[in-house]
Enzyme design. Structure first.
Site, PDB file in Angstrom:
ATOM      1  N   SER A  61       6.927  36.448 113.953  1.00 15.30           N
ATOM      2  CA  SER A  61       6.638  35.217 113.148  1.00 15.30           C
ATOM      3  C   SER A  61       7.950  34.890 112.469  1.00 15.30           C
ATOM      4  O   SER A  61       7.800  33.228 111.666  1.00 15.30           O
ATOM      5  CB  SER A  61       5.445  35.309 111.672  1.00 15.30           C
ATOM      6  OG  SER A  61       4.936  35.122 112.455  1.00 15.30           O
TER       7      SER A  61
ATOM      8  N   LYS B   6       8.323  31.825 101.933  1.00 15.04           N
ATOM      9  CA  LYS B   6       6.817  32.167 102.653  1.00 15.04           C
ATOM     10  C   LYS B   6       5.892  32.480 101.299  1.00 15.04           C
ATOM     11  O   LYS B   6       6.473  33.551 100.233  1.00 15.04           O
ATOM     12  CB  LYS B   6       6.972  33.300 103.508  1.00 15.04           C
ATOM     13  CG  LYS B   6       6.031  33.445 104.543  1.00 15.04           C
ATOM     14  CD  LYS B   6       6.168  34.169 105.733  1.00 15.04           C
ATOM     15  CE  LYS B   6       4.877  34.161 106.214  1.00 15.04           C
ATOM     16  NZ  LYS B   6       5.205  35.252 107.692  1.00 15.04           N
TER      17      LYS B   6
ATOM     18  N   SER C 209       3.647  32.867 112.300  1.00 13.69           N
ATOM     19  CA  SER C 209       3.120  32.265 111.314  1.00 13.69           C
ATOM     20  C   SER C 209       4.244  31.913 110.223  1.00 13.69           C
ATOM     21  O   SER C 209       3.800  30.669 108.977  1.00 13.69           O
ATOM     22  CB  SER C 209       2.351  33.507 110.306  1.00 13.69           C
ATOM     23  OG  SER C 209       3.251  34.696 109.907  1.00 13.69           O
TER      24      SER C 209
HETATM   25  N1  GLN Z   1       1.655  35.443 116.300  1.00 12.88           N
HETATM   26  C1  GLN Z   1       0.880  37.015 115.830  1.00 12.88           C
HETATM   27  C2  GLN Z   1      -0.220  37.463 114.940  1.00 12.88           C
HETATM   28  O1  GLN Z   1      -1.209  36.224 115.125  1.00 12.88           O
HETATM   29  C3  GLN Z   1       2.525  37.203 114.731  1.00 12.88           C
HETATM   30  C4  GLN Z   1       2.181  37.099 113.705  1.00 12.88           C
HETATM   31  C5  GLN Z   1       3.405  37.613 112.437  1.00 12.88           C
HETATM   32  O2  GLN Z   1       4.191  37.816 113.011  1.00 12.88           O
HETATM   33  N2  GLN Z   1       2.798  37.489 110.580  1.00 12.88           N
HETATM   34  O3  GLN Z   1      -0.432  38.382 114.625  1.00 12.88           O
END
Ligand code: GLN
Length: 494
Positions: free
Chosen positions: A178, A79, A154
């Site tokens: 994420s 990532k 994400s």
């Molecule tokens: N969807 C969650 C958020 O928007 C988790 C994001 C993540 O785990 N980086 O914060």
């Protein structure tokens, strides 16, 4: 080439490389070609073609010795949140679009030391904020199972890279789901390790008390190999645990494989009360079929209660925004990243750089976080959230007195259509309902693929464990994969 690279595990590839049935160059070329072929999925922000081929050739030239890691010569992707010295780390933000890493994240360093080949860096939601991977400066990542749908976020680029066969494994980060959510939307496996298991050194910070790097893979052995390669204490991150880490792949291969009956006696808790609101009936149906597969394999089940889990989303969106607003204060247009030219004084430089450098969602989080931390609201929101977080954690501690793992869906629905939820952040936040309690409680969770819905989109489930007990999760996932091999090892596009 007669060897079927895409359908092979890391262990099988390692054997083929050692026996010279394939070369590392062939393996790397295959992945690089597929990245080009499926460029439209938008899974990568950068690809290191020449460099990867050079590294592959040197692996071929130097060969393998007995103690080499199974990751030697394996193409992996990261990532775009992990520092990789001399390469861009953009976090999918205009703010960092020109930022070149000056050092390696510990995850990157451990992979490089083991001889893995980092072929590129994956698209993601800007600063890891999002559930759909639509909030990227580089555009949305498309779901390979249906390109009109989101990949999940994400770490959407990482999930798509693994699912579409554009890298063997990938590493994402999980602050509130994420790695698990996009894994569930694309039919792959992902692990959110216990907080403190994997170093955050060199990982761009979002919400420091929740962030945790985690591996993503098409099957359970690869996930274990990927986890083994990066887990364990790091003196550069004082929040990593000094607890001894034992190889999970070694445990599976030496103890579990062939002795499955010995490892299926554990008890799995089901929080029925939590499986109500917003849960798609098809996901619930698939949940029941996972229960029956595990039951057939020998596991026992028990109803448990997580009475405070219903507050998890509220707590999560207070804590993550508070921490994000503080972490992202460093992007001031001076020390890092994008600097606006539209300013007349110092304050103007800050505000113009931040206004133009950050996207909508990031600005929303900073505004919310600044609000919940401000004098007058701090006690009512932040302190209250921290207290409820403690109660959520206690719920899990209570539950684990009577069971060894907890089964939950990973997401309440399958992947939704691109654009469907972008105008309504609150609905988007609901996708995280089953993933965020794990981060708030700092426990591990392994997400695995189950069936497909009637929309032909993948469904995923997760097993949650006790602190530092990833091993039990892997044992169960391994057994599940034995029972239902058809759920695993899928490559979504030809
Ligand atoms: N969807 C969650 C958020 O928007 C988790 C994001 C993540 O785990 N980086 O914060």
């Amino acid at each position: 080439m007669s060897f079927d690279i895409l359908n092979s595990s890391i262990l099988a590839l390692n054997k083929a490389l050692r026996e010279k049935k394939i070369s590392c160059r062939e393996l790397t070329e295959l992945y690089l070609k597929r990245i080009k072929k499926y460029k439209d999925l938008n899974a990568y922000i950068s690809v290191f073609e020449d460099e990867s081929l050079k590294r592959a050739e040197s692996v071929d030239k130097d060969g393998f010795s007995e103690n080499d890691s199974v990751l030697r010569g394996i193409p992996v992707s990261l990532k775009d949140i992990f520092m990789f010295k001399g390469h861009k780390t953009t976090c999918a933000s205009k703010m960092l679009s020109d930022h070149v890493s000056v050092y390696n994240a510990t995850v990157t360093k451990r992979l490089e030391d083991k001889g893995a080949i980092v072929i590129g860096k994956n698209n993601m939601d800007e600063f890891a904020m999002g559930s759909s991977n639509e909030h990227s400066f580089y555009g949305p990542v498309l779901n390979p199972w249906d390109t009109a749908r989101v990949a999940g976020g994400s770490s959407g680029g990482s999930a798509v890279a693994v699912s579409a066969g554009l890298s063997q494994i990938s590493y994402g980060t999980d602050t509130g789901g994420s790695v698990r959510l996009p894994a569930s939307y694309t039919s792959i496996c992902a692990l959110k390790p216990t907080y403190g298991r994997v170093s955050r050194y060199g990982v761009v910070a979002f919400a420091s008390s929740l962030d945790q790097p985690g591996p993503m893979a098409r099957n359970v052995e690869d996930l274990a190999a990927a986890f083994d390669a990066v887990a364990g204490h790091d003196e550069k991150d004082s929040t990593t645990s000094t607890r001894q880490y034992q190889s999970i792949l070694g445990h599976i291969k030496n103890n579990v494989d062939g002795n499955e009956k010995k490892f299926c006696k554990k008890c799995i808790g089901i929080p029925r009360d939590f499986l109500k609101e917003g849960l798609d009936p098809e996901v619930l149906k698939s949940f029941e079929s996972v229960v029956s597969v595990l039951e057939k394999a020998g596991f026992s089940f028990k109803d448990i209660k997580l009475p405070h889990a219903k507050y998890a989303l509220d707590v999560y969106y207070i804590i993550n925004t508070a921490e994000a607003s503080s972490n992202l204060a460093r992007y001031d247009g001076i020390r890092y990243g994008f600097r606006s030219t539209e300013f007349s004084d110092l304050k103007g430089l800050y505000s113009s750089s931040r206004s133009l450098g950050f996207g909508e969602e990031v600005k929303r989080r900073i505004a919310l976080g600044t609000f919940v931390l401000s004098a007058g609201y701090y006690d009512a929101y932040f302190i209250k959230a921290a207290k409820v977080r403690r109660l959520i954690r206690r719920d899990f501690e209570e539950a684990y007195k009577t069971c060894d793992m907890i089964l939950l869906p990973t997401a309440p629905t399958t992947a939704f259509k691109i654009g469907e939820k972008t105008s309504d952040p609150m609905t988007m936040y609901l996708s995280d309902i089953y993933t965020v309690p794990v981060n708030l409680a700092s426990i591990p969770s392994l997400s695995f693929p189950s069936e497909f819905g009637s929309d032909n989109m993948p469904i995923g489930m997760q097993l949650l464990g006790r602190h530092f007990d990833e091993q039990t999760l892997f044992e169960a996932a391994w057994l599940l994969q034995k029972e239902r091999p058809d759920w695993f090892n899928k490559v979504s596009v030809k």
